[in-house]
Design a protein around this motif. Structure first.
Motif, short mmCIF file in Angstrom:
data_model
loop_
_atom_site.label_atom_id
_atom_site.label_comp_id
_atom_site.label_asym_id
_atom_site.label_seq_id
_atom_site.Cartn_x
_atom_site.Cartn_y
_atom_site.Cartn_z
N UNK A 110 -11.56 -7.13 -6.07
CA UNK A 110 -12.03 -6.67 -7.39
C UNK A 110 -10.91 -6.63 -8.42
N UNK A 111 -9.81 -7.35 -8.12
CA UNK A 111 -8.68 -7.45 -9.07
C UNK A 111 -8.20 -6.07 -9.51
N UNK A 112 -8.03 -5.18 -8.52
CA UNK A 112 -7.65 -3.80 -8.80
C UNK A 112 -6.38 -3.45 -8.02
N UNK A 113 -5.95 -2.20 -8.19
CA UNK A 113 -4.77 -1.69 -7.49
C UNK A 113 -5.18 -0.50 -6.64
N UNK A 114 -4.46 -0.31 -5.53
CA UNK A 114 -4.70 0.86 -4.68
C UNK A 114 -3.96 2.07 -5.24
N UNK A 115 -2.75 1.85 -5.71
CA UNK A 115 -1.95 2.94 -6.26
C UNK A 115 -2.10 3.00 -7.78
N UNK A 116 -2.02 4.19 -8.37
CA UNK A 116 -2.14 4.31 -9.83
C UNK A 116 -1.04 3.55 -10.55
N UNK A 128 -15.68 5.86 3.45
CA UNK A 128 -15.78 5.28 4.79
C UNK A 128 -15.71 6.43 5.77
N UNK A 129 -16.86 6.79 6.35
CA UNK A 129 -16.90 7.98 7.18
C UNK A 129 -16.56 9.19 6.33
N UNK A 130 -15.49 9.90 6.70
CA UNK A 130 -15.03 11.05 5.92
C UNK A 130 -13.82 10.70 5.08
N UNK A 131 -13.50 9.41 4.99
CA UNK A 131 -12.31 8.98 4.26
C UNK A 131 -12.69 8.46 2.89
N UNK A 132 -12.06 8.97 1.86
CA UNK A 132 -12.30 8.52 0.50
C UNK A 132 -11.26 7.47 0.13
N UNK A 133 -11.72 6.33 -0.32
CA UNK A 133 -10.85 5.23 -0.72
C UNK A 133 -11.00 5.02 -2.22
N UNK A 134 -9.88 4.99 -2.93
CA UNK A 134 -9.90 4.79 -4.37
C UNK A 134 -9.15 3.52 -4.74
N UNK A 135 -9.73 2.75 -5.65
CA UNK A 135 -9.04 1.63 -6.27
C UNK A 135 -9.19 1.80 -7.77
N UNK A 136 -8.31 1.17 -8.54
CA UNK A 136 -8.33 1.39 -9.99
C UNK A 136 -7.79 0.17 -10.72
N UNK A 137 -8.20 0.05 -11.98
CA UNK A 137 -7.72 -1.04 -12.83
C UNK A 137 -8.00 -0.68 -14.28
N UNK A 281 -3.22 2.03 1.04
CA UNK A 281 -2.42 1.05 1.73
C UNK A 281 -1.47 0.40 0.73
N UNK A 282 -0.22 0.30 1.10
CA UNK A 282 0.78 -0.35 0.25
C UNK A 282 1.72 -1.13 1.16
N UNK A 283 1.64 -2.45 1.08
CA UNK A 283 2.47 -3.29 1.93
C UNK A 283 2.10 -3.11 3.39
N UNK A 284 3.07 -2.75 4.22
CA UNK A 284 2.84 -2.57 5.64
C UNK A 284 2.54 -1.13 6.02
N UNK A 285 2.43 -0.25 5.04
CA UNK A 285 2.23 1.17 5.31
C UNK A 285 0.83 1.61 4.89
N UNK A 286 0.22 2.44 5.74
CA UNK A 286 -1.08 3.03 5.44
C UNK A 286 -0.90 4.54 5.49
#
Length: 303
Positions: A110-116, A128-137, A281-286
């Motif tokens: 969706x051409x967005x970013x995970x981090x602000x 996803x289950x009890x996990x909230x996932x945010x993306x932004x653009x 998620x950023x690079x190799x780290x979650x």
């Protein structure tokens, strides 16, 4: 030079034709169009080719002359010309292979970013289950894109649901270590700032709360480790829950769990613990941030 331009056009016949005419008169070539329909207005995403001297402001002015509003233009690469159905199939395959990659995959889709990146970005939140996932653009997400994001989240839920019902497909590769006391149940206790699991007096799991950093004084990082020979038995879930309650007793607002981006066990573990978390998620780290303020505190062991 290639640009990705997103604009809102009035829902009336000839609106897109007027835009095409303005582009043609200015020597701007339309290479791709994606339409997000609406009741009173339509959001169009275009890939435009312009002379090298053109700027984002030039494109905003050009598209605005055709009657468009909320125009956002940004440079892009030839990857923007990839067939959209193909992109979604590839994204679905990536999520099926590695469910924990969901934040990064859907953000790229969706051409967005995970981090602000800024304060004015629009945010899409998926569960996803009890996990909230945010993306932004910067560009607002359309109703169509919200539906697509939800569909991708449902896909992850389905994958994780199958994993929970098929334990012969482990998220961790088990070691060749001897399974000590195979018929014994783990015993759990607290040692200082650590939640400990042991079998017949042998430690098999540990969750330790580290000191908070200066940027997040109310968030305690947690190091969680379970002996590979004892994984997939709920020990990690229990230790995570105990660590969260222990953090509450220490006055923290949340705990922060960091692991590899390819660790497929993290999301099922958080879901099984029944806690609310936000995954990034950023690079190799979650990382998963889990709020603890509403949990029942676990007393801190006295030295």
């Amino acid at each position: 030079m290639l640009w990705r331009v997103r604009a809102t056009l009035p829902e009336r016949p000839g609106a897109l034709a007027a835009l095409a005419a303005e582009c043609g008169a200015a020597g701007v070539n339309i290479l791709g169009v994606q339409v997000f329909p609406g009741i009173e207005a339509v959001t169009d995403e275009l890939v435009l080719s312009t002379p090298d001297a053109w700027t984002a402001a030039d494109l905003v002015d050009l598209v605005g002359r055709a009657g468009a509003e909320s125009v956002i233009a940004a440079p892009c690469t030839e990857a923007a010309l990839t067939d959209q159905p193909t992109r979604y199939v590839q994204a679905a395959r990536a999520v099926l292979e590695t469910p924990a990659s969901f934040p990064e995959v859907v953000a790229a889709l969706l051409d967005a970013d995970v981090l602000p990146v800024g304060d004015s970005q629009d945010v899409m939140e998926m569960t996803v289950g009890a996990v909230q996932v945010q993306i932004r653009r910067d560009a607002p997400f359309t109703a169509t894109e919200h539906a697509r994001g939800s569909a991708m989240a449902d896909l992850v839920n389905d994958v994780l649901g199958r994993e929970q019902h098929h334990p012969h497909h482990p998220a961790f590769v088990l070691s060749d270590n001897r399974r000590m006391g195979a018929g014994s149940s783990p015993a759990y206790h607290v040692e200082g700032r650590s939640a400990v699991a042991s079998i017949e007096g042998v430690r098999v799991g540990l969750a330790t709360l580290r000191e908070a950093g200066p940027d997040l004084p109310d968030v305690l990082p947690v190091d969680l480790e379970v002996d590979p020979a004892w994984q997939r038995r709920g020990i990690g879930t229990r230790l995570l829950s105990d660590a969260a309650r222990l953090a509450n007793g220490l006055g923290a607002e949340a705990i922060l769990l960091t692991t590899r981006s390819d660790n497929q066990a993290v999301m099922p573990m958080v879901m099984a613990a029944g806690m609310r978390g936000r995954i990034r998620m950023a690079g190799d780290a979650l990382t998963v941030r889990i709020a603890v303020r509403d949990l029942r505190p676990l007393p801190v062991a006295q030295p």
